[in-house]
Design an enzyme around this catalytic site. Structure first.
Site, PDB file in Angstrom:
ATOM      1  N   ASP A 258       0.965  -1.011   0.571  1.00  8.01           N
ATOM      2  CA  ASP A 258      -0.183  -0.052   0.229  1.00  8.01           C
ATOM      3  C   ASP A 258       0.827   1.352   0.091  1.00  8.01           C
ATOM      4  OD1 ASP A 258      -2.979   1.374   0.619  1.00  8.01           O
ATOM      5  OD2 ASP A 258      -1.230   2.560   2.137  1.00  8.01           O
TER       6      ASP A 258
ATOM      7  N   TYR B  87       3.093  10.086  -0.645  1.00  7.98           N
ATOM      8  CA  TYR B  87       3.853   9.340   0.754  1.00  7.98           C
ATOM      9  C   TYR B  87       5.264   9.673   0.243  1.00  7.98           C
ATOM     10  CZ  TYR B  87       0.011   6.621   2.549  1.00  7.98           C
ATOM     11  OH  TYR B  87      -0.883   5.980   2.766  1.00  7.98           O
TER      12      TYR B  87
ATOM     13  N   LYS C  90      -3.208   5.797  -4.020  1.00  8.91           N
ATOM     14  CA  LYS C  90      -3.320   6.983  -3.544  1.00  8.91           C
ATOM     15  C   LYS C  90      -3.696   7.995  -4.398  1.00  8.91           C
ATOM     16  CE  LYS C  90      -3.597   5.055   0.783  1.00  8.91           C
ATOM     17  NZ  LYS C  90      -2.462   4.942   0.814  1.00  8.91           N
TER      18      LYS C  90
ATOM     19  N   HIS D 117      -7.843  10.118  -1.369  1.00 12.22           N
ATOM     20  CA  HIS D 117      -7.012  10.104  -0.179  1.00 12.22           C
ATOM     21  C   HIS D 117      -8.377  10.206   0.924  1.00 12.22           C
ATOM     22  CE1 HIS D 117      -2.577   9.160   1.473  1.00 12.22           C
ATOM     23  NE2 HIS D 117      -3.447   9.421   2.449  1.00 12.22           N
TER      24      HIS D 117
ATOM     25  N   GLY E 295      -1.785   1.736  15.448  1.00 12.81           N
ATOM     26  CA  GLY E 295      -1.212   3.179  16.292  1.00 12.81           C
ATOM     27  C   GLY E 295      -0.649   4.035  16.161  1.00 12.81           C
TER      28      GLY E 295
ATOM     29  N   SER F 243       6.254  -1.297   8.839  1.00 13.56           N
ATOM     30  CA  SER F 243       8.151  -0.926   9.589  1.00 13.56           C
ATOM     31  C   SER F 243       8.853  -1.105   8.822  1.00 13.56           C
ATOM     32  CB  SER F 243       7.826  -2.451  10.544  1.00 13.56           C
ATOM     33  OG  SER F 243       8.810  -2.122  10.617  1.00 13.56           O
TER      34      SER F 243
ATOM     35  N   ASN G  47       4.826  -8.705  12.158  1.00 14.73           N
ATOM     36  CA  ASN G  47       4.069  -8.178  11.637  1.00 14.73           C
ATOM     37  C   ASN G  47       2.988  -9.150  10.852  1.00 14.73           C
ATOM     38  OD1 ASN G  47       4.428  -6.604  13.592  1.00 14.73           O
ATOM     39  ND2 ASN G  47       4.624  -4.922  12.053  1.00 14.73           N
TER      40      ASN G  47
HETATM   41  P1  A2P Z   1       9.601   0.251  13.148  1.00 18.43           P
HETATM   42  O1  A2P Z   1      10.249   0.888  11.469  1.00 18.43           O
HETATM   43  O2  A2P Z   1      10.946   0.985  13.701  1.00 18.43           O
HETATM   44  O3  A2P Z   1       9.547  -1.219  12.974  1.00 18.43           O
HETATM   45  P2  A2P Z   1       1.327   1.283  12.127  1.00 18.43           P
HETATM   46  O4  A2P Z   1       1.733   0.412  11.222  1.00 18.43           O
HETATM   47  O5  A2P Z   1       0.746   1.179  12.764  1.00 18.43           O
HETATM   48  O6  A2P Z   1       1.502   3.338  11.947  1.00 18.43           O
HETATM   49  O7  A2P Z   1       2.763   1.745  13.102  1.00 18.43           O
HETATM   50  C1  A2P Z   1       4.096   1.459  12.333  1.00 18.43           C
HETATM   51  C2  A2P Z   1       5.230   2.123  13.446  1.00 18.43           C
HETATM   52  O8  A2P Z   1       5.105   0.478  14.083  1.00 18.43           O
HETATM   53  C3  A2P Z   1       6.408   2.447  13.263  1.00 18.43           C
HETATM   54  O9  A2P Z   1       7.141   3.304  13.653  1.00 18.43           O
HETATM   55  C4  A2P Z   1       7.526   1.041  13.678  1.00 18.43           C
HETATM   56  O10 A2P Z   1       8.694   0.951  13.382  1.00 18.43           O
HETATM   57  C5  A2P Z   1       6.468   0.655  14.297  1.00 18.43           C
HETATM   58  N1  A2P Z   1       6.277  -0.825  14.475  1.00 18.43           N
HETATM   59  C6  A2P Z   1       5.706  -2.001  13.239  1.00 18.43           C
HETATM   60  N2  A2P Z   1       5.821  -2.847  13.677  1.00 18.43           N
HETATM   61  C7  A2P Z   1       6.680  -2.890  14.932  1.00 18.43           C
HETATM   62  C8  A2P Z   1       6.503  -4.097  15.981  1.00 18.43           C
HETATM   63  N3  A2P Z   1       6.466  -5.425  15.143  1.00 18.43           N
HETATM   64  N4  A2P Z   1       7.034  -4.219  16.977  1.00 18.43           N
HETATM   65  C9  A2P Z   1       7.286  -3.122  17.367  1.00 18.43           C
HETATM   66  N5  A2P Z   1       7.122  -1.619  16.856  1.00 18.43           N
HETATM   67  C10 A2P Z   1       6.952  -1.927  15.017  1.00 18.43           C
END
Ligand code: A2P
Length: 293
Positions: free
Chosen positions: A54, A59, A84, A117, A206, A246, A255
């Protein structure tokens, strides 16, 4: 597969209203930087098994999403790509041009899903309905031309969808909303689902703000899972398609590892009841001025 029951991995698909299959978890790229990061992350996500990416014009990383796709070695037709339309490109002609710009940046000749969007809303202009309808007419033309396999919206409320239906020939198939424990917009989500739209979750973690929440940590520990995995699973059990993001390859893979446990009804209720936490502050009526102009 047509519903959220019996999903076994991120490649398993759901079926959109027009019959197009969409893999049940997507890899999100909001705020994922360029300079090779987006390219490497997209490649890592595809290597970890994701088949759904996505992105969005705003972006600024569509070109690297395309690079990551090509670098992965995964066949184009095996990956579901969403992008988008941005708010500055409203109207029929500008929308047609925006589609072509995104395709050029991505290096693709079609995208699987194209989303509006943000809606134009009443407090922005009294012509909000017409502007949204004209934009949508552009979506329909590009859809009929085969450049978009499916079309939808993002950050829409029921009133915006109902207004669009007044003139739409092709109904939106998806609404992508902010959705995570602590901000579920449950009435909006249910309305969309009852009206045949697939709801996708942006920021299903979040944006990281809920990951240290003690209630969520206690529930996740029961299943020997992380809070991030609990959040992804929570979305799926709410029949919402999560788009976690991430930039860390281990977390990208983790994830997606959410198919070996099921959150009990009691725990689902506890997660759903979390007081407001991690809300981005963006809602259609109160979005930043440039997002509704
Ligand atoms: P990072 O890129 O360092 O992993 P969302 O998907 O709700 O927008 O959240 C994204 C945020 O959550 C990013 O800051 C990401 O940081 C962090 N994040 C994503 N997966 C994990 C995970 N499994 N554990 C901890 N933080 C995570």
């Amino acid at each position: 597969m047509s519903d959220f029951a019996n999903l076994t991995n991120v490649r398993d698909t759901l079926t959109l209203a027009n019959g197009v299959e969409i893999p049940c978890v997507g890899y999100g790229t909001w705020q994922t930087p360029n300079g090779g990061v987006t390219r490497d992350c997209v490649k890592a996500a595809l290597g970890a098994g994701y088949r759904h990416i996505d992105t969005a014009y705003i972006y600024g990383n569509e070109a690297e999403v395309g690079e990551g796709l090509r670098a992965s070695g995964v066949r184009r037709e095996d990956v579901f790509v969403t992008t988008k339309h941005w708010v500055t490109e409203r109207g029929y002609e500008k929308t047609l041009a925006a589609v072509d710009t995104s395709l050029r940046l991505l290096g693709l000749d079609y995208v699987d899903l194209y989303l509006v969007h943000w809606p134009c809303v009443a407090k922005c202009t009294e012509r909000w309905k017409e502007l949204n309808a004209e934009t949508w007419r552009g979506f329909e033309a590009a859809y009929k031309a085969g450049k978009l396999r499916a079309v939808g919206v993002s950050n829409y409320e029921a009133k915006h969808i109902e207004a669009l239906w007044e003139t739409a020939e092709v109904k939106p198939m998806v609404n992508q909303l902010e959705f995570h424990p602590g901000y579920t917009q449950i009435e909006n989500v249910k309305w969309m689902q009852q009206n045949g739209l697939l709801v996708e979750a942006w920021s299903p973690l979040g944006s990281g703000a809920v990951l240290k929440n003690e209630t969520l940590a206690a529930v996740a520990a029961k299943y020997n899972k992380t809070v991030a995995q609990l959040c992804v699973r929570f979305a799926l059990q709410m029949k919402v398609l999560p788009l976690p993001k991430s930039t860390n390859p281990a977390r990208i893979a983790a994830n997606a590892d959410v198919f070996d446990f099921e959150i009990s009804p009691e725990d689902m209720a506890a997660v759903a009841a979390l007081p407001q936490t991690g809300f981005s502050g963006f809602s259609p009526e109160d979005a930043p001025a440039d997002a509704i102009a």
